[in-house]
Design an enzyme around this catalytic site. Structure first.
Site, PDB file in Angstrom:
ATOM      1  N   LYS A 167      -4.313 -15.366  16.294  1.00 40.88           N
ATOM      2  CA  LYS A 167      -3.351 -15.313  15.303  1.00 40.88           C
ATOM      3  C   LYS A 167      -2.646 -14.183  15.215  1.00 40.88           C
ATOM      4  O   LYS A 167      -2.976 -13.054  14.950  1.00 40.88           O
ATOM      5  CB  LYS A 167      -3.966 -15.461  14.063  1.00 40.88           C
ATOM      6  CG  LYS A 167      -2.893 -16.156  12.853  1.00 40.88           C
ATOM      7  CD  LYS A 167      -3.187 -15.876  11.434  1.00 40.88           C
ATOM      8  CE  LYS A 167      -2.828 -14.485  11.047  1.00 40.88           C
ATOM      9  NZ  LYS A 167      -1.358 -14.231  10.824  1.00 40.88           N
TER      10      LYS A 167
ATOM     11  N   SER B 141       0.469 -11.540  13.943  1.00 35.18           N
ATOM     12  CA  SER B 141       1.102 -11.358  12.571  1.00 35.18           C
ATOM     13  C   SER B 141       2.506 -12.184  12.301  1.00 35.18           C
ATOM     14  O   SER B 141       3.158 -12.175  13.174  1.00 35.18           O
ATOM     15  CB  SER B 141       1.560  -9.887  12.362  1.00 35.18           C
ATOM     16  OG  SER B 141       2.280  -9.582  11.301  1.00 35.18           O
TER      17      SER B 141
ATOM     18  N   SER C 151      -4.596  -3.827   8.179  1.00 40.18           N
ATOM     19  CA  SER C 151      -4.595  -3.019   7.087  1.00 40.18           C
ATOM     20  C   SER C 151      -6.112  -2.981   6.441  1.00 40.18           C
ATOM     21  O   SER C 151      -6.780  -3.926   6.803  1.00 40.18           O
ATOM     22  CB  SER C 151      -3.776  -3.521   6.053  1.00 40.18           C
ATOM     23  OG  SER C 151      -4.107  -4.806   5.381  1.00 40.18           O
TER      24      SER C 151
ATOM     25  N   GLU D 243     -10.591  -2.561  13.177  1.00 36.89           N
ATOM     26  CA  GLU D 243      -9.570  -1.561  13.170  1.00 36.89           C
ATOM     27  C   GLU D 243      -8.678  -1.463  12.296  1.00 36.89           C
ATOM     28  O   GLU D 243      -7.882  -2.075  12.299  1.00 36.89           O
ATOM     29  CB  GLU D 243      -9.306  -1.176  14.735  1.00 36.89           C
ATOM     30  CG  GLU D 243      -8.423   0.202  14.794  1.00 36.89           C
ATOM     31  CD  GLU D 243      -7.765   0.432  16.171  1.00 36.89           C
ATOM     32  OE1 GLU D 243      -6.783   0.720  16.425  1.00 36.89           O
ATOM     33  OE2 GLU D 243      -8.538   0.061  17.223  1.00 36.89           O
TER      34      GLU D 243
ATOM     35  N   CYS E 299      -1.067   3.297  14.588  1.00 42.61           N
ATOM     36  CA  CYS E 299      -2.400   3.186  13.851  1.00 42.61           C
ATOM     37  C   CYS E 299      -2.770   4.887  13.990  1.00 42.61           C
ATOM     38  O   CYS E 299      -3.383   5.345  13.201  1.00 42.61           O
ATOM     39  CB  CYS E 299      -3.543   2.455  14.177  1.00 42.61           C
ATOM     40  SG  CYS E 299      -2.950   0.593  14.006  1.00 42.61           S
TER      41      CYS E 299
ATOM     42  N   GLU F 286      -2.301   5.572   3.894  1.00 44.01           N
ATOM     43  CA  GLU F 286      -1.368   5.594   5.139  1.00 44.01           C
ATOM     44  C   GLU F 286       0.120   5.318   4.722  1.00 44.01           C
ATOM     45  O   GLU F 286       0.310   4.450   4.128  1.00 44.01           O
ATOM     46  CB  GLU F 286      -2.243   4.298   5.677  1.00 44.01           C
ATOM     47  CG  GLU F 286      -1.746   4.103   7.175  1.00 44.01           C
ATOM     48  CD  GLU F 286      -2.168   2.819   8.111  1.00 44.01           C
ATOM     49  OE1 GLU F 286      -2.398   3.212   9.178  1.00 44.01           O
ATOM     50  OE2 GLU F 286      -2.460   2.172   7.431  1.00 44.01           O
TER      51      GLU F 286
END
Length: 472
Positions: free
Chosen positions: A174, A176, A224, A245, A279, A375
């Site tokens: 899947k 984004s 996220s 992650e 990231c 973040e």
């Protein structure tokens, strides 16, 4: 205008939910495609296809599986320019940068196949003198749910998918909802048996049922912290494995003995490349007071090498992925300024269409500011002056994140101390320079589950011990 469909069992599959959502070009704010929002029924169809395909895929000789997977690398390499163009269209990454990272992903895919040839799927662990014979057989888990982020769609697929498939698993992928175009094209390039890789589009209406499906043995998620928590909870509720992650607020430490100009250029690159949407982007910069003034001046000058660039084939900064992400970045800047920070360059919303944001350097930061605690995922370089290396390490460890960190120092003692920074990866004197044998696991809010090298195959397999005792 494209209307994407799922790819299930080797063919296009219309969603059971007729609702769609737009895919927006962040450079122009124009709608370039529509995708289905997804449904539990769509996910179930994809998982059932993967369940049917998995025994046959796992039964193939390893050499035969790897031959089929090698052809995937060849196909992606051939179509890299088209895939890069689609990544630019869906999330704004400059085409040359997209091509560079896709090439790296293809190289990583081929390295994974070579590792699969060496990996100990079956190991004789018999100890001399013990009765019988003991074999450890690492078997595929079954069906894996692979949920990838929007910032490096093709590269993320390549880095995660190869060990999963080489180990004999089948996958429901899947992408984004923000960046589905390149994933859809990637899926079209796969010349694999039907059901080995199925692709389901959508937002959380597809992600939630995939994470909670009883027939998914492993959830492999990059994204996220908030979404990762949901995936981890869903997996734990069903006693399923997960590799997560998640976000980062990655620190950089600049010691007193560095080459200031070269280090500033390196920090600018790690802060601004891909508009900070990586990231492991550098998001907090701790600089020794002895070189702070010179470093800040050099960093501001280096920021000038990253202009906002409307040319899709340019080398400057592309737009942020969408308006919400730009609003978040600008909110972090406004919050810092309101609490006393100084903008040394950038920090203003540009005019015109698109979601661009300039390379921004901030000084005068304090720990309570959002940019130091959360973040940002944007082209910001917040600089904090410290009086010692020990103070820098303490401040670097001052958040709940721990994905990666970078330390610039010539001092051998400080190089040894760099390992005290809480992170899955600590780079010393070069950002993102990691050997092929590297294995890491994020710390704290940045995720759970080891990855890289043999750890990627360990995560994709389940060890089964078979002990044979000679018949009497």
């Amino acid at each position: 205008m494209r209307h994407l469909q799922h790819l299930i069992d080797g063919r296009a599959f219309a969603s059971t939910d007729p609702e769609t959502r737009p895919v927006v070009d962040p450079a122009t704010e124009e709608v370039v495609a529509h995708i289905p929002v997804g449904s539990a029924e769509d996910v179930d169809a994809a998982v059932r296809s993967a369940v049917r395909a998995q025994p046959g895929w796992a039964a193939l000789d390893l050499a035969e599986r790897l031959l089929l997977l090698a052809r995937v690398a060849d196909a992606v390499e051939k179509e890299a320019a088209d895939l890069a163009r689609l990544e630019n269209l869906e999330m704004g990454k400059p085409v040359p940068l997209a091509e560079q990272f896709i090439a790296g992903g293809v190289a990583g895919w081929r390295q994974s196949l070579e590792r699969a040839r060496r990996y100990s799927f079956v190991t004789d662990v018999t100890v001399p003198g013990e009765p019988g014979r003991t074999i450890v057989d690492r078997r595929p888990l079954g069906v894996v749910g692979l949920i990838i982020p929007w910032n490096f769609t093709v590269t993320s697929i390549l880095s995660s998918l190869a060990p999963l498939l080489a180990s004999g698993n089948t996958v429901v992928l899947k992408p984004s909802e923000k960046s589905p175009l390149s994933a859809a094209r990637f899926a079209e390039l796969l010349d694999l048996p039907p059901g080995v890789v199925n692709l389901v589009h959508g937002d959380a209406r597809a992600g939630r049922p995939l994470a909670s499906h009883d027939d998914v043995a492993l959830l492999h998620f990059t994204g996220s912290v908030e979404a990762g928590r949901s995936v981890g909870v869903a997996a734990a509720a069903r006693l399923k494995r997960s590799v997560l992650e998640l976000g980062g607020n990655d620190p950089v430490i600049v010691d007193a003995d560095v080459d200031v100009a070269a280090t500033a250029a390196a920090v600018a690159f790690s802060s601004f490349v891909n508009s900070g949407q990586i990231c492991t982007s550098s998001e907090r910069v701790y600089v020794h007071r002895a070189v702070a003034d010179e470093f800040v001046a050099a960093l501001v000058a280096a920021a000038g090498d990253y202009p906002l660039n409307a040319d899709r084939n340019g080398s400057g900064l592309g737009p942020l992925v969408d308006g919400a992400q730009r609003d978040l970045v600008h909110a972090h800047v406004r919050d810092a300024v309101a609490l006393g920070a100084t903008v040394r360059c950038g920090g203003e919303l540009p005019e015109g269409p698109g979601f661009g944001y300039p390379a921004t350097v901030l000084t005068g930061l304090t720990p309570e500011m959002r940019v130091m605690r959360e973040e940002t995922f944007g082209p910001l370089a917040p600089v904090v002056v410290v009086d010692s290396f020990d103070e820098a390490v303490e401040l670097a460890n001052g958040t709940g994140f721990g994905l990666a960190a970078t330390v610039y120092t010539r001092d051998p003692g400080h190089q040894r101390r760099a390992a005290d920074v809480r992170a899955g990866i600590v780079w010393i004197n070069a950002w993102q320079q990691t050997g092929a044998e590297a294995t890491y696991e994020p710390w704290g809010l940045s995720g759970v589950g080891a990855d890289g090298a043999d750890a990627a195959f360990d995560a994709a397999t389940r060890p089964v011990t078979v002990h044979l005792t000679d018949a009497g």
